[in-house]
Design a protein around this motif. Structure first.
Motif, short mmCIF file in Angstrom:
data_model
loop_
_atom_site.label_atom_id
_atom_site.label_comp_id
_atom_site.label_asym_id
_atom_site.label_seq_id
_atom_site.Cartn_x
_atom_site.Cartn_y
_atom_site.Cartn_z
N TYR A 1 13.22 4.72 -14.04
CA TYR A 1 13.18 5.05 -12.62
C TYR A 1 12.47 6.38 -12.47
CZ TYR A 1 17.18 7.21 -14.82
OH TYR A 1 17.97 7.87 -15.73
N VAL A 2 12.12 6.74 -11.25
CA VAL A 2 11.37 7.97 -11.01
C VAL A 2 12.27 9.02 -10.37
CG1 VAL A 2 9.42 8.98 -9.76
CG2 VAL A 2 9.18 6.74 -10.83
N LEU B 1 19.98 -5.18 0.57
CA LEU B 1 19.36 -4.59 -0.61
C LEU B 1 19.65 -3.10 -0.64
CD1 LEU B 1 15.74 -6.13 -0.57
CD2 LEU B 1 17.63 -6.82 -2.06
N VAL B 2 19.60 -2.53 -1.84
CA VAL B 2 19.72 -1.09 -2.03
C VAL B 2 18.55 -0.66 -2.90
CG1 VAL B 2 21.19 0.80 -2.81
CG2 VAL B 2 22.23 -1.31 -1.97
N LEU B 3 17.97 0.50 -2.59
CA LEU B 3 16.88 1.00 -3.44
C LEU B 3 16.85 2.52 -3.45
CD1 LEU B 3 14.42 1.98 -1.33
CD2 LEU B 3 14.08 -0.47 -1.16
N TRP B 4 16.12 3.04 -4.41
CA TRP B 4 15.92 4.48 -4.61
C TRP B 4 14.47 4.80 -4.33
CZ3 TRP B 4 18.48 8.89 -5.28
CH2 TRP B 4 17.91 9.96 -5.98
N CYS B 5 14.21 5.84 -3.53
CA CYS B 5 12.86 6.15 -3.07
C CYS B 5 12.60 7.64 -3.26
CB CYS B 5 12.73 5.76 -1.59
SG CYS B 5 11.17 6.18 -0.82
N VAL B 6 11.49 7.97 -3.91
CA VAL B 6 11.15 9.36 -4.23
C VAL B 6 9.69 9.63 -3.86
CG1 VAL B 6 10.98 11.08 -6.07
CG2 VAL B 6 12.80 9.39 -6.14
N SER B 7 9.43 10.81 -3.30
CA SER B 7 8.05 11.17 -2.97
C SER B 7 7.90 12.68 -2.91
CB SER B 7 7.66 10.55 -1.62
OG SER B 7 6.28 10.70 -1.37
N PHE C 1 7.37 6.44 -4.56
CA PHE C 1 7.89 5.69 -5.70
C PHE C 1 9.20 4.99 -5.31
CE2 PHE C 1 5.16 8.87 -7.53
CZ PHE C 1 4.52 8.20 -8.57
N VAL C 2 9.33 3.74 -5.71
CA VAL C 2 10.55 2.98 -5.46
C VAL C 2 11.12 2.50 -6.79
CG1 VAL C 2 11.56 0.94 -4.36
CG2 VAL C 2 9.81 2.28 -3.16
N SER C 3 12.41 2.69 -6.97
CA SER C 3 13.11 2.27 -8.18
C SER C 3 14.46 1.67 -7.80
CB SER C 3 13.34 3.46 -9.12
OG SER C 3 12.14 4.17 -9.39
N ARG C 4 15.14 1.11 -8.77
CA ARG C 4 16.52 0.63 -8.66
C ARG C 4 16.73 -0.33 -7.48
NH1 ARG C 4 21.47 3.67 -9.54
NH2 ARG C 4 21.90 1.57 -10.30
N VAL C 5 15.83 -1.28 -7.32
CA VAL C 5 15.97 -2.30 -6.27
C VAL C 5 17.04 -3.28 -6.73
CG1 VAL C 5 14.81 -4.09 -4.94
CG2 VAL C 5 13.54 -2.03 -5.65
N ARG C 6 18.06 -3.46 -5.89
CA ARG C 6 19.14 -4.37 -6.25
C ARG C 6 19.78 -4.95 -5.00
NH1 ARG C 6 20.15 0.95 -6.28
NH2 ARG C 6 22.24 1.77 -5.89
N PRO D 1 0.82 -1.22 0.00
CA PRO D 1 0.00 0.00 0.00
C PRO D 1 0.85 1.26 0.00
CG PRO D 1 -0.03 -1.03 2.17
CD PRO D 1 0.66 -1.99 1.25
N GLY D 2 0.45 2.23 -0.81
CA GLY D 2 1.12 3.52 -0.84
C GLY D 2 2.36 3.57 -1.71
N ILE D 3 2.76 2.43 -2.29
CA ILE D 3 4.00 2.36 -3.07
C ILE D 3 3.69 2.14 -4.54
CG2 ILE D 3 6.07 0.96 -3.51
CD1 ILE D 3 6.25 0.49 -0.53
N MET D 4 4.45 2.82 -5.38
CA MET D 4 4.43 2.57 -6.82
C MET D 4 5.84 2.14 -7.22
SD MET D 4 2.52 2.63 -9.59
CE MET D 4 1.17 3.76 -9.25
N LEU D 5 5.97 0.89 -7.65
CA LEU D 5 7.27 0.37 -8.08
C LEU D 5 7.46 0.68 -9.56
CD1 LEU D 5 9.78 -1.44 -7.24
CD2 LEU D 5 8.54 -3.31 -8.36
N VAL D 6 8.50 1.45 -9.87
CA VAL D 6 8.89 1.75 -11.25
C VAL D 6 10.36 1.38 -11.36
CG1 VAL D 6 9.06 3.51 -13.05
CG2 VAL D 6 7.20 3.62 -11.37
#
Length: 341
Positions: free
Chosen positions: A282-283, A309-315, A295-300, A269-274
């Motif tokens: 990515y966003v 894990l590493v990820l990118w998060c934007v809001s 928004f979550v991107s670049r999950v690795r 909920p509340g997340i948009m995976l791009v």
């Protein structure tokens, strides 16, 4: 049947955003009041895009008796004086300032993460809204924590100037213009030039070398998500008008793959995976502005640690980081405690 809602600090960036989101989400309102400091008394603010104009009332003498909910976006100073007054009058306060966040008798709520904690609001009749950078991060962390149990988080933030209010946005605009027309660049709101620059300093420095903004991310994440999670933050101001970005490195107790994390986040909920591993897949802050999602991107996978894990998060920090989260808290409060009709 709806609620009587007061928006305190209605003329500021976050207050106006609260008005817009209440209207957009069709929050059940019988009456709404725009409340601000004496300087703004009599000025008009629009209730979202409804065309309805509200005259600002003076906070100093506003009577909260009979009002159901007050959304406070007025800063810690006025909140310290007027939030207890509103709460004592029977009006539930949802406060966007940092004043009550670490008060053990005040729940600190992100509805997607710890909705049950709202039940503790009756102790003070006050609910706290978290720091903007914390809010978006815990939305991304929660489903992953449920799946594999997070032990440590290292986050670097890239925070927009709107986090510093209208003065911060004005300073970025004025400095950018000054550079293009070869005028002197003046730093007033920020400690150094923000235009075409980044500043590794948000809020005041503490004795240990971290800033208060970084401290907030640590203690608020522990209160909202899990007190056992270790958090280390570096918070940086960047020349972006709206939208906070975060690079988050996460260590888990249990094994979790990037593919598993993507599948979890896609349904959360509340997340948009791009997350397309291609140019532009990515966003960025510009694309998240005006949106509700985190928004979550670049999950690795992080090869330097076990179960990392590493990820990118934007809001949009004015929305999920402040106004939207406050309205979502009001919606949650209505569903659980302040039922009408």
């Amino acid at each position: 049947m709806g609620y009587r809602v007061a928006v305190v600090g209605a003329t500021g960036n976050v207050g106006r955003e609260m008005m817009a989101i209440l209207a957009e989400r069709e929050f059940p309102i019988d009456e709404i009041a725009a409340v601000a400091s004496s300087r703004s008394q009599g000025s008009e603010v629009e209730f979202g895009d409804t065309g309805k104009m509200l005259k600002c009332q003076n906070l100093d003498n506003f009577d909260f008796t009979g009002w159901d909910i007050a959304l406070f976006a007025a800063g810690s100073g006025p909140t310290k004086i007027h939030a207890p007054r509103a709460a004592a009058a029977g009006c539930v306060v949802i406060d966007n300032s940092s004043l009550y966040r670490m008060d053990p008798d005040v729940p600190l709520i992100v509805p997607e993460v710890n909705p049950d904690a709202i039940d503790g609001y009756t102790t003070r009749n006050i609910i706290a809204n978290p720091n903007c950078s914390t809010a978006q991060m815990v939305v991304a962390l929660k489903p992953l924590h449920d799946a594999a149990k997070i032990t440590r988080v290292v986050v670097s933030t890239y925070q927009s100037v709107s986090g510093a209010g209208k003065a911060g946005m004005d300073e970025l605009f004025e400095q950018t213009r000054a550079i293009f027309v070869n005028d002197p660049v003046v730093a007033k709101k920020f400690t150094k030039q923000i235009a075409f620059n980044v500043i590794p300093h948000i809020d005041v420095f503490l004795d240990d070398g971290f800033t208060k903004e970084e401290w907030k991310m640590v203690v608020e994440t522990k209160k909202i998500l899990d007190p056992k999670v270790k958090v280390q933050a570096t918070c940086v101001r960047v020349p972006v008008f709206v939208g906070h970005s975060e690079s988050i490195s996460i260590e888990f107790e249990n094994e979790i793959s990037a593919k598993e994390a993507q599948d979890i986040l896609r349904e959360a909920p509340g997340i948009m995976l791009v997350d397309k591993r291609e140019d532009g897949g990515y966003v960025t802050p510009i694309e998240c502005a005006g949106d509700y999602a985190t928004f979550v991107s670049r999950v690795r996978e992080d090869p330097t640690v076990d179960n990392g894990l590493v990820l990118w998060c934007v809001s949009d920090n004015l929305r999920k980081g402040a106004a939207l989260n406050a309205v979502q808290i009001a919606e949650l409060l209505g569903r659980r405690h302040l039922k009408k009709g």
